[in-house]
Each structure stands twice: as structure tokens, then as C-alpha cells.
Design a protein around this motif. Structure first.
Motif, PDB file in Angstrom:
ATOM      1  N   CYS A 218      15.913  34.940  35.800  1.00  0.00           N
ATOM      2  CA  CYS A 218      16.930  35.174  36.898  1.00  0.00           C
ATOM      3  C   CYS A 218      15.856  35.884  38.169  1.00  0.00           C
ATOM      4  O   CYS A 218      14.753  36.203  37.978  1.00  0.00           O
ATOM      5  CB  CYS A 218      17.661  36.282  36.646  1.00  0.00           C
TER       6      CYS A 218
ATOM      7  N   THR B 145      14.900  38.387  40.985  1.00  0.00           N
ATOM      8  CA  THR B 145      14.996  39.680  41.391  1.00  0.00           C
ATOM      9  C   THR B 145      16.165  40.311  41.958  1.00  0.00           C
ATOM     10  O   THR B 145      16.694  39.891  43.039  1.00  0.00           O
ATOM     11  CB  THR B 145      13.734  40.188  42.526  1.00  0.00           C
TER      12      THR B 145
ATOM     13  N   TYR C 125      20.176  40.771  35.591  1.00  0.00           N
ATOM     14  CA  TYR C 125      19.619  41.936  35.711  1.00  0.00           C
ATOM     15  C   TYR C 125      20.431  43.160  35.793  1.00  0.00           C
ATOM     16  O   TYR C 125      21.339  43.191  36.701  1.00  0.00           O
ATOM     17  CB  TYR C 125      18.703  41.938  37.159  1.00  0.00           C
ATOM     18  N   TYR C 126      20.428  44.127  34.779  1.00  0.00           N
ATOM     19  CA  TYR C 126      21.363  45.102  34.813  1.00  0.00           C
ATOM     20  C   TYR C 126      20.679  46.433  34.675  1.00  0.00           C
ATOM     21  O   TYR C 126      21.364  47.550  34.531  1.00  0.00           O
ATOM     22  CB  TYR C 126      22.073  45.050  33.366  1.00  0.00           C
TER      23      TYR C 126
ATOM     24  N   THR D  58      12.228  48.386  39.432  1.00  0.00           N
ATOM     25  CA  THR D  58      12.309  47.007  39.210  1.00  0.00           C
ATOM     26  C   THR D  58      11.602  46.429  38.045  1.00  0.00           C
ATOM     27  O   THR D  58      11.769  46.101  36.852  1.00  0.00           O
ATOM     28  CB  THR D  58      12.074  45.873  39.989  1.00  0.00           C
TER      29      THR D  58
ATOM     30  N   TRP E 188      12.326  47.010  34.111  1.00  0.00           N
ATOM     31  CA  TRP E 188      13.154  46.407  33.310  1.00  0.00           C
ATOM     32  C   TRP E 188      12.613  45.929  32.130  1.00  0.00           C
ATOM     33  O   TRP E 188      13.297  45.809  30.955  1.00  0.00           O
ATOM     34  CB  TRP E 188      13.914  45.363  34.303  1.00  0.00           C
ATOM     35  N   GLU E 189      11.710  44.929  32.109  1.00  0.00           N
ATOM     36  CA  GLU E 189      10.825  44.273  31.170  1.00  0.00           C
ATOM     37  C   GLU E 189      10.380  45.381  29.873  1.00  0.00           C
ATOM     38  O   GLU E 189      10.215  44.959  28.851  1.00  0.00           O
ATOM     39  CB  GLU E 189       9.782  43.417  31.716  1.00  0.00           C
TER      40      GLU E 189
ATOM     41  N   SER F 233      15.982  39.233  29.820  1.00  0.00           N
ATOM     42  CA  SER F 233      15.914  38.297  31.153  1.00  0.00           C
ATOM     43  C   SER F 233      14.489  38.903  31.564  1.00  0.00           C
ATOM     44  O   SER F 233      14.140  39.815  31.409  1.00  0.00           O
ATOM     45  CB  SER F 233      16.825  38.651  32.431  1.00  0.00           C
TER      46      SER F 233
ATOM     47  N   MET G  55      12.648  38.372  35.510  1.00  0.00           N
ATOM     48  CA  MET G  55      12.804  38.323  36.778  1.00  0.00           C
ATOM     49  C   MET G  55      11.584  37.737  37.599  1.00  0.00           C
ATOM     50  O   MET G  55      10.436  38.187  37.430  1.00  0.00           O
ATOM     51  CB  MET G  55      13.109  39.788  37.648  1.00  0.00           C
TER      52      MET G  55
END
Length: 408
Positions: free
Chosen positions: A132, A134, A139-140, A147, A150-151, A162, A164
Motif C-alpha cells: 500500500c 504511505t 494502513y491502520y 509511520t 507500523w511494520e 501491509s 507501505m
């Protein structure tokens, strides 16, 4: 002839041809003969049941088998997530699905343990994490959360929703990372979605050049890109970039359908999740999700009709999320209402096999195919509600092995 013969049933072979009363021989996991069982052969008596190919769901999310709100909020342990994933895989078999294409959420470890037989489940093809842009669909993370964190929520070997990318170079790195983790195809989100975090349904996401990078990387590995896409602008952008399949396709119009046909791009509509999301609050999702889904079902039905008229290959996917994925066959029932039970069966067997790159291997009851089959207690072509009831799947064969039920 050696092998075991399935006798006394009616076979709907997945081609769309009328069902016939024939016997099927299984040996070493393959279908080796179709006709009449010879005298003295080892037999399994189907007792009048209807035998079909094992069902294929081309759009599942095993990695989203827990309460969605709690999972997106990172409130669940790895143990609980794993338990829910493997329970969902078992439910798939019990519902008659012997192959699924996971379109985002699991890591390669899940595919591996199911393939080794350590956990009950269907054959799984996976894209690994969804690609996805950025802040785009998929992305939730919380708005205040950096950011880059997230991973950090990925659980290696188990689940990763996902990856980004902010530009083409980042996307190239991320798709290569997905292949490193065991992905067998790629999925990109090129429009916003219904279960949105920071996007709108009519957004387009990723540029033509970015999508083309993913296509290039997939082709270098002999595979393909499919895209999450609802609106026509995003779909056309992806088709021109070389993708091979579109998921959802809610607003496909005649010009877009013609473009897809010209490029031999398949469509996988997803109706079951639309019904599921009408009760978004019970799933722990934002009530605004219900507003997003309003009207989507009718538009998707219109797109299905338009796509059928254009001659597209149309598969079938449920897209169910959360812990209530036991009735995956609901997608066939819904499609049967819009087309016919036979068309739903063909989409869920031979057409899906072709879309997944497994044509000639699974998806039909034919000599030389893997012995993936389901014996139904009642005729699902007469009453498609049978497809939606796991109890109606009396015997489920995967590679010739009985995964559910007992023979007599």
C-alpha cells in the motif's frame, strides 16, 4: 486397476456441463479414471451424494481471523492470533474449500505449516503483506503514530498486514521483501477501500509507474500482480500498467470492462464481506464503515453483470474478515442469486484455478487432476444454500486424502 473408486454419486465436474452419474477412481492423490468401477475394486459408496471439485476461494484473509478492532489495535498476543488463523484454516476445509488465495495478512510460515500437514487447512497461495502507499488503504496505524512503527507490529512467520511505499524505489524494495518471505504473487491497493483507515473509497493510489514496477518484479519471478480496486480510474490505471487481476471491481463500467477484456484481466468480486460489514460495530469497526458499504452491493452486482457481458474471466472470493469465517460458502450462495448455482460453482472451481495459475491441476473432476473433491449431502445446484452450510460437506478430499468425514 488399483486405486479407490468413489461410486454411487453424481458428478458436477466444474466445467459447467450437466452433472452425470459416474464413478471416480483416486490413486496416489490423483484422479486416474472416470467411468464405472470394475468388479472387485475398492470402493467408497457416496450413497447418492453430489461430488464436485474442491472449492477455491480466490480472496481470503486468514491473517485477519481475530476480532478486527482488537487486532488493528495490537491488543492480542501472538498465541491468540495464531490460534485464530489456524482455526480459520480448518474451517475452510470443513466448508469444502481445498485451495485458497490469501490476499494479505499472513506470512510464509503459515503457508509452510499447513503444507507440511502440521495444521489442518487448504492449499494456500499467499501474497504475504499487501503493498500500500504511505497512508493508503491497508494502513491502520493511529494518526499520531509515526509511520515507521507500523511494520514493527509484524510478527515474522505469522502475520504482516501491509508494507507501505512512498515511491517506486520503496515499492520495489518492498515487493522483493515480500517474495523473500515466500509470496507467490503480489497484491497492491490502488484505490481506497470500505474498511478504511486514512483513505476514501474514491481515492486512487499508486501511480502508473509505481504499479508497473511491481508488475516488472512479479514477471521476473514468473508470477503476477492483482489489485484491490473499487473505482474505474484506479482499475484502468492498474490494467494499463500490466496487472492480471482485479479484486472487488465495485464500479466497473462498460469501457473499463472492455479494457480489462482487451488485456485479459480477470475479476474477483467479493459479496460476502459486503453483507458482513453491514454489522460493522459488532466486529469492533468504526460505525462509519457501514456508511461506506451502503450501496456497494448493488454497484458490485451491476459491475458483475457488465463484466459478464464483456466476456471477462470472473472468479469468486469471499473476503471475510474477523473470527466468523466458518461459512465461506456464503459467497457461492450470493453469487447463485445473481447468476446461477452452476455459474457460481464454475467460478469457484475451474475459473478460480485458472486465475490462480493452477488450471490443469485443480478445479475440475478430470483424469490427471489432483483429487481435491467434495461430496455434498444434498444437491447444491438445486439449493445453493447447501454451499453455505459446512455441515452439508460430508466428505472433503485434498490430494486424495480425506480431510473431513468418514467413508463407508
Amino acid at each position: 486397476m488399483t486405486g479407490t473408486w468413489l461410486v454411487g454419486g453424481t458428478v458436477a465436474d466444474g466445467s459447467g456441463a450437466d452433472p452425470t452419474a459416474v464413478d471416480v477412481c483416486v490413486e496416489d492423490g490423483m484422479i486416474t479414471a472416470i467411468g464405472r468401477a470394475p468388479s472387485g475394486a475398492a470402493v467408497v459408496d457416496l450413497g447418492g451424494m453430489v461430488l464436485t471439485p474442491g472449492l477455491i476461494d480466490a480472496h481470503v484473509h486468514l491473517g485477519l481471523s481475530s476480532p478486527v478492532g482488537a487486532q488493528f489495535g495490537f491488543q492480542l498476543s501472538a498465541a491468540e492470533l495464531a490460534a485464530d488463523i489456524f482455526a480459520a484454516a480448518g474451517h475452510d476445509l470443513d466448508a469444502g474449500f481445498t485451495t485458497v488465495r490469501d490476499t494479505g495478512g499472513i506470512d510464509g510460515g503459515v503457508v509452510g505449516v499447513i503444507a507440511k500437514g502440521k495444521v489442518r487447512g487448504p492449499r494456500v497461495l499467499s501474497c504475504g503483506p499487501v503493498q500500500c502507499q504511505t497512508g493508503g488503504h491497508g494502513y491502520y496505524g493511529a494518526a499520531w503514530e509515526p509511520t515507521g512503527l507500523w511494520e514493527a507490529h509484524h510478527i515474522p512467520g505469522l502475520c504482516a498486514l501491509s508494507l507501505m511505499s512512498g515511491n517506486a524505489d520503496e515499492l520495489r524494495r518492498n515487493v522483493r521483501e515480500s517474495f523473500r518471505r515466500g509470496a507467490s504473487f503480489l497484491k497492491l491497493c490502488v484505490t481506497g477501500g470500505v474498511v478504511g483507515g486514512h483513505d476514501r473509497l474514491d481515492d486512487t493510489q499508486f501511480t502508473h509507474e509505481e504499479i508497473a514496477v511491481a508488475v516488472q518484479e512479479a514477471q521476473a519471478r514468473g508470477t503476477y500482480v492483482t489489485v484491490h480496486a473499487h473505482n474505474n480510474a484506479g482499475i484502468r490505471n492498474a490494467v494499463r500498467a500490466g496487472v492480471r487481476c482485479v479484486e472487488h471491481g465495485t464500479d466497473i463500467d462498460e469501457p473499463t470492462a472492455r479494457l480489462m477484456r482487451e488485456h485479459d484481466v480477470a475479476l474477483v468480486p467479493t459479496f460476502a464481506v459486503v453483507e458482513q460489514l453491514m454489522d460493522a460495530e459488532s466486529m469492533g469497526l468504526d460505525p462509519a464503515t457501514r456508511d461506506r458499504v451502503a450501496g456497494v452491493r448493488q454497484r458490485m452486482a451491476t459491475a458483475l453483470e457488465t463484466s459478464r457481458a464483456a466476456g471477462l474471466r470472473i472468479g469468486l472470493g469471499s473476503d471475510l474478515i474477523g473470527p466468523n469465517q466458518q461459512r465461506r460458502g456464503q459467497e457461492l450462495r450470493l453469487r447463485a442469486e445473481l447468476e446461477s448455482p452452476m455459474r457460481a460453482l464454475v467460478s469457484a472451481t475451474s475459473v478460480n484455478a485458472d486465475i490462480l495459475g493452477l488450471g490443469g491441476t485443480v478445479g475440475m473432476v478430470r483424469v490427471g487432476m489432483r483429487a481435491d473433491m467434495v461430496a455434498w449431502r444434498q444437491d447444491p445446484l438445486h439449493d445453493p444454500n447447501v454451499f453455505a452450510d459446512p455441515d452439508m460437506a460430508a466428505l472433503v478430499f485434498k490430494g486424495g486424502h480425506i480431510m473431513k468425514g468418514q467413508t463407508r
